[in-house]
Design a protein around this motif. Structure first.
Motif, PDB file in Angstrom:
ATOM      1  N   ALA A   1       0.833  -1.207   0.000  1.00  0.00           N
ATOM      2  CA  ALA A   1       0.000   0.000   0.000  1.00  0.00           C
ATOM      3  C   ALA A   1       0.867   1.257   0.000  1.00  0.00           C
ATOM      4  O   ALA A   1       0.549   2.241  -0.694  1.00  0.00           O
ATOM      5  N   LEU A   2       1.959   1.233   0.756  1.00  0.00           N
ATOM      6  CA  LEU A   2       2.854   2.385   0.791  1.00  0.00           C
ATOM      7  C   LEU A   2       3.528   2.606  -0.564  1.00  0.00           C
ATOM      8  O   LEU A   2       3.663   3.749  -1.021  1.00  0.00           O
ATOM      9  N   VAL A   3       3.941   1.518  -1.219  1.00  0.00           N
ATOM     10  CA  VAL A   3       4.567   1.648  -2.534  1.00  0.00           C
ATOM     11  C   VAL A   3       3.560   2.192  -3.543  1.00  0.00           C
ATOM     12  O   VAL A   3       3.873   3.096  -4.343  1.00  0.00           O
ATOM     13  N   ASN A   4       2.330   1.686  -3.523  1.00  0.00           N
ATOM     14  CA  ASN A   4       1.304   2.190  -4.445  1.00  0.00           C
ATOM     15  C   ASN A   4       0.983   3.658  -4.177  1.00  0.00           C
ATOM     16  O   ASN A   4       0.819   4.445  -5.111  1.00  0.00           O
ATOM     17  N   ASP A   5       0.911   4.020  -2.899  1.00  0.00           N
ATOM     18  CA  ASP A   5       0.680   5.412  -2.544  1.00  0.00           C
ATOM     19  C   ASP A   5       1.805   6.294  -3.080  1.00  0.00           C
ATOM     20  O   ASP A   5       1.573   7.387  -3.614  1.00  0.00           O
ATOM     21  N   TRP A   6       3.020   5.811  -2.927  1.00  0.00           N
ATOM     22  CA  TRP A   6       4.204   6.554  -3.366  1.00  0.00           C
ATOM     23  C   TRP A   6       4.169   6.789  -4.876  1.00  0.00           C
ATOM     24  O   TRP A   6       4.367   7.918  -5.356  1.00  0.00           O
ATOM     25  N   LEU A   7       3.900   5.740  -5.637  1.00  0.00           N
ATOM     26  CA  LEU A   7       3.824   5.878  -7.084  1.00  0.00           C
ATOM     27  C   LEU A   7       2.731   6.864  -7.476  1.00  0.00           C
ATOM     28  O   LEU A   7       2.890   7.656  -8.425  1.00  0.00           O
ATOM     29  N   GLY A   8       1.611   6.844  -6.742  1.00  0.00           N
ATOM     30  CA  GLY A   8       0.538   7.795  -7.010  1.00  0.00           C
ATOM     31  C   GLY A   8       0.978   9.229  -6.802  1.00  0.00           C
ATOM     32  O   GLY A   8       0.601  10.126  -7.577  1.00  0.00           O
ATOM     33  N   ARG A   9       1.787   9.478  -5.773  1.00  0.00           N
ATOM     34  CA  ARG A   9       2.308  10.826  -5.530  1.00  0.00           C
ATOM     35  C   ARG A   9       3.204  11.296  -6.675  1.00  0.00           C
ATOM     36  O   ARG A   9       3.305  12.499  -6.947  1.00  0.00           O
ATOM     37  N   LEU A  10       3.855  10.336  -7.313  1.00  0.00           N
ATOM     38  CA  LEU A  10       4.743  10.663  -8.428  1.00  0.00           C
ATOM     39  C   LEU A  10       3.995  10.775  -9.760  1.00  0.00           C
ATOM     40  O   LEU A  10       4.581  11.188 -10.765  1.00  0.00           O
ATOM     41  N   GLY A  11       2.721  10.379  -9.760  1.00  0.00           N
ATOM     42  CA  GLY A  11       1.966  10.373 -11.009  1.00  0.00           C
ATOM     43  C   GLY A  11       2.415   9.276 -11.946  1.00  0.00           C
ATOM     44  O   GLY A  11       2.310   9.404 -13.174  1.00  0.00           O
TER      45      GLY A  11
ATOM     46  N   ASP B   1       2.890   4.747 -12.580  1.00  0.00           N
ATOM     47  CA  ASP B   1       2.439   3.418 -12.179  1.00  0.00           C
ATOM     48  C   ASP B   1       3.645   2.499 -12.092  1.00  0.00           C
ATOM     49  O   ASP B   1       4.778   2.914 -12.372  1.00  0.00           O
ATOM     50  N   GLU B   2       3.420   1.251 -11.737  1.00  0.00           N
ATOM     51  CA  GLU B   2       4.553   0.368 -11.456  1.00  0.00           C
ATOM     52  C   GLU B   2       5.387   0.023 -12.683  1.00  0.00           C
ATOM     53  O   GLU B   2       6.502  -0.481 -12.549  1.00  0.00           O
TER      54      GLU B   2
ATOM     55  N   ARG C   1       5.459  -5.716 -10.066  1.00  0.00           N
ATOM     56  CA  ARG C   1       6.678  -5.002  -9.690  1.00  0.00           C
ATOM     57  C   ARG C   1       6.592  -4.428  -8.269  1.00  0.00           C
ATOM     58  O   ARG C   1       7.607  -4.366  -7.568  1.00  0.00           O
ATOM     59  N   VAL C   2       5.412  -4.017  -7.851  1.00  0.00           N
ATOM     60  CA  VAL C   2       5.291  -3.450  -6.501  1.00  0.00           C
ATOM     61  C   VAL C   2       5.558  -4.488  -5.428  1.00  0.00           C
ATOM     62  O   VAL C   2       5.849  -4.141  -4.278  1.00  0.00           O
ATOM     63  N   TYR C   3       5.459  -5.776  -5.763  1.00  0.00           N
ATOM     64  CA  TYR C   3       5.756  -6.828  -4.796  1.00  0.00           C
ATOM     65  C   TYR C   3       7.258  -7.056  -4.634  1.00  0.00           C
ATOM     66  O   TYR C   3       7.680  -7.724  -3.689  1.00  0.00           O
ATOM     67  N   HIS C   4       8.053  -6.564  -5.561  1.00  0.00           N
ATOM     68  CA  HIS C   4       9.501  -6.801  -5.495  1.00  0.00           C
ATOM     69  C   HIS C   4      10.046  -6.214  -4.204  1.00  0.00           C
ATOM     70  O   HIS C   4       9.694  -5.103  -3.809  1.00  0.00           O
ATOM     71  N   ASN C   5      10.943  -6.936  -3.555  1.00  0.00           N
ATOM     72  CA  ASN C   5      11.446  -6.502  -2.240  1.00  0.00           C
ATOM     73  C   ASN C   5      12.206  -5.178  -2.309  1.00  0.00           C
ATOM     74  O   ASN C   5      12.381  -4.515  -1.293  1.00  0.00           O
ATOM     75  N   CYS C   6      12.659  -4.774  -3.487  1.00  0.00           N
ATOM     76  CA  CYS C   6      13.388  -3.510  -3.639  1.00  0.00           C
ATOM     77  C   CYS C   6      12.524  -2.387  -4.212  1.00  0.00           C
ATOM     78  O   CYS C   6      13.048  -1.331  -4.578  1.00  0.00           O
TER      79      CYS C   6
ATOM     80  N   CYS D   1      11.384   3.341  -5.921  1.00  0.00           N
ATOM     81  CA  CYS D   1      10.552   4.544  -5.808  1.00  0.00           C
ATOM     82  C   CYS D   1      11.400   5.732  -5.364  1.00  0.00           C
ATOM     83  O   CYS D   1      11.183   6.867  -5.815  1.00  0.00           O
ATOM     84  N   GLY D   2      12.360   5.469  -4.487  1.00  0.00           N
ATOM     85  CA  GLY D   2      13.248   6.531  -4.048  1.00  0.00           C
ATOM     86  C   GLY D   2      14.042   7.122  -5.190  1.00  0.00           C
ATOM     87  O   GLY D   2      14.142   8.351  -5.345  1.00  0.00           O
ATOM     88  N   PHE D   3      14.623   6.272  -6.018  1.00  0.00           N
ATOM     89  CA  PHE D   3      15.387   6.765  -7.163  1.00  0.00           C
ATOM     90  C   PHE D   3      14.487   7.493  -8.157  1.00  0.00           C
ATOM     91  O   PHE D   3      14.878   8.525  -8.733  1.00  0.00           O
ATOM     92  N   LEU D   4      13.268   6.980  -8.373  1.00  0.00           N
ATOM     93  CA  LEU D   4      12.327   7.661  -9.261  1.00  0.00           C
ATOM     94  C   LEU D   4      12.006   9.060  -8.744  1.00  0.00           C
ATOM     95  O   LEU D   4      11.900  10.024  -9.516  1.00  0.00           O
ATOM     96  N   THR D   5      11.834   9.169  -7.424  1.00  0.00           N
ATOM     97  CA  THR D   5      11.485  10.462  -6.825  1.00  0.00           C
ATOM     98  C   THR D   5      12.602  11.463  -7.011  1.00  0.00           C
ATOM     99  O   THR D   5      12.361  12.631  -7.360  1.00  0.00           O
TER     100      THR D   5
END
Length: 358
Positions: free
Chosen positions: A92-102, A104-105, A132-137, A142-146
């Motif tokens: 949920a946190l990863v999906n939320d994060w991607l949403g903030r960036l506009g 998707d996975e 991809r959101v299930y990947h442990n990394c 998401c950090g690098f994308l941000t």
């Protein structure tokens, strides 16, 4: 790795009355100036810390201003440091994060994967299979994308020449005291560059991270925030009540740690200004957290009795298919010498008597 002299015996795996397996490895403890506080095995061992480097990568997310620009919380920062199990709250946190960036996975370089937990894996299969959101990394990605979006750079963040990668390397270089861009580079399982470096150097970098070492105020603040997020949200880093979280809670947040693949572990002890690195020679992860507990007792970060009580909590017992106990893990690295009469077990007499009397 060069030869067997790089390593010492760390743990023995018992089945009934006999030792079935032995784990050897290297343990290095250093302070922020790079002085060796303790070394078992070759402190200069060149190896890949793998995911243990994620806290340094997350510092770029904070230092650059990208975290604040996208309204990220400390939970997101912890996920940037995570090798997570894809539990529902983590996904949920990863999906939320991607949403903030506009995004998707599909923007994530890491490949589709499945959650680690059996129930979560079953739910994943019923809802479409690997993602991809299930990947442990995925948090790290998401950090690098941000950072990439915040810097106005392209989203090809896996390129070693990408500005987000260069910022991370500049941070790591300061903490290592050497140019990280000149270190040997491979590729991690998640598709990003993976650096190899001497264990002594990373132990020093971990000690510096623990103290928020830097001549730059923004970088010091970033170090404090990253470590604070890791200490406040230890379940995010691996999984709910996993070994990482158990160590953080057992020390009341006085120790922050991050595991890496192939038996690597890095820990920071801010109140003592210590960095600890552990590497098992065979790449097995099952003893590394218990070895860390022994180290924490050895240096008085935990009372010896507390550290020894933590060891069995970090090394699951070996059971058969019915759940019956059939064996266990004995940490032989720097075994404490008994100071009061004890009832010696069979394991003691067969495995540890030498350390106790000589």
């Amino acid at each position: 790795m060069r030869d067997g002299t790089d390593f010492v015996e760390l743990a023995r795996i018992w089945r009934g009355p006999l030792v079935e397996s032995v784990h050897r490895g290297t343990v290095v403890v250093a302070d922020f100036e790079g002085r060796l506080v303790g070394s078992w095995g070759d402190a200069g061992l060149m190896t890949f810390p793998r995911s243990s480097l994620k806290p340094f990568q997350a510092m770029a997310l904070v230092e650059s201003g990208a975290a604040d620009a996208f309204g990220l919380t400390d939970e997101h920062i912890a996920m940037a440091c995570a090798s997570h199990s894809a539990e529902p709250f983590q996904v949920a946190l990863v999906n939320d994060w991607l949403g903030r960036l506009g995004l998707d996975e599909s923007a994530l370089v890491c490949a589709p994967a499945l959650p680690r937990g059996e129930a979560d894996m079953g739910n994943a299969f019923t809802s479409g299979g690997p993602r991809r959101v299930y990947h442990n990394c995925s948090g790290k990605h998401c950090g690098f994308l941000t950072v990439a979006k915040h810097l106005g750079a392209g989203l090809d963040y896996a390129d070693p020449a990408h500005p987000a990668q260069k910022l991370y390397l500049s941070i790591l270089s300061e903490y290592l005291g050497q140019d990280a861009a000149k270190l040997p580079m491979g590729r991690d399982q998640c598709g990003l560059p993976a650096l190899a470096l001497p264990m002594r150097s990373l132990a020093r970098a971990a000690a510096r991270l623990a103290l928020g070492y830097s001549g730059d105020a923004n970088r010091r603040a970033a170090a404090r925030r990253v470590l604070g997020a890791m200490a406040a949200h230890p379940d995010h880093l691996q999984g709910t009540d996993a070994a990482t979280a158990r160590v953080v809670r057992a020390t009341n947040g006085r120790v922050v740690l991050k595991g890496g693949a192939e038996g690597f572990l890095m820990a920071m002890v801010p109140e003592r200004g210590l960095g600890i690195c552990i590497k098992t020679a065979d790449g097995s992860p099952r003893a590394k957290f218990a070895v860390l507990a022994r180290v924490l007792g050895h240096y008085g970060v935990l009372e010896t009795a507390e550290a020894e009580a933590l060891i069995p909590d970090l090394c699951p017992p070996i059971t058969d298919s019915t759940g019956a106990l059939v064996g266990g893990t004995e940490i032989v690295f720097e075994k404490p010498v008994a100071t009061t009469p004890t009832k010696a077990t069979l394991g003691f007499w067969l495995g540890g008597v030498k350390e106790a009397f000589f």
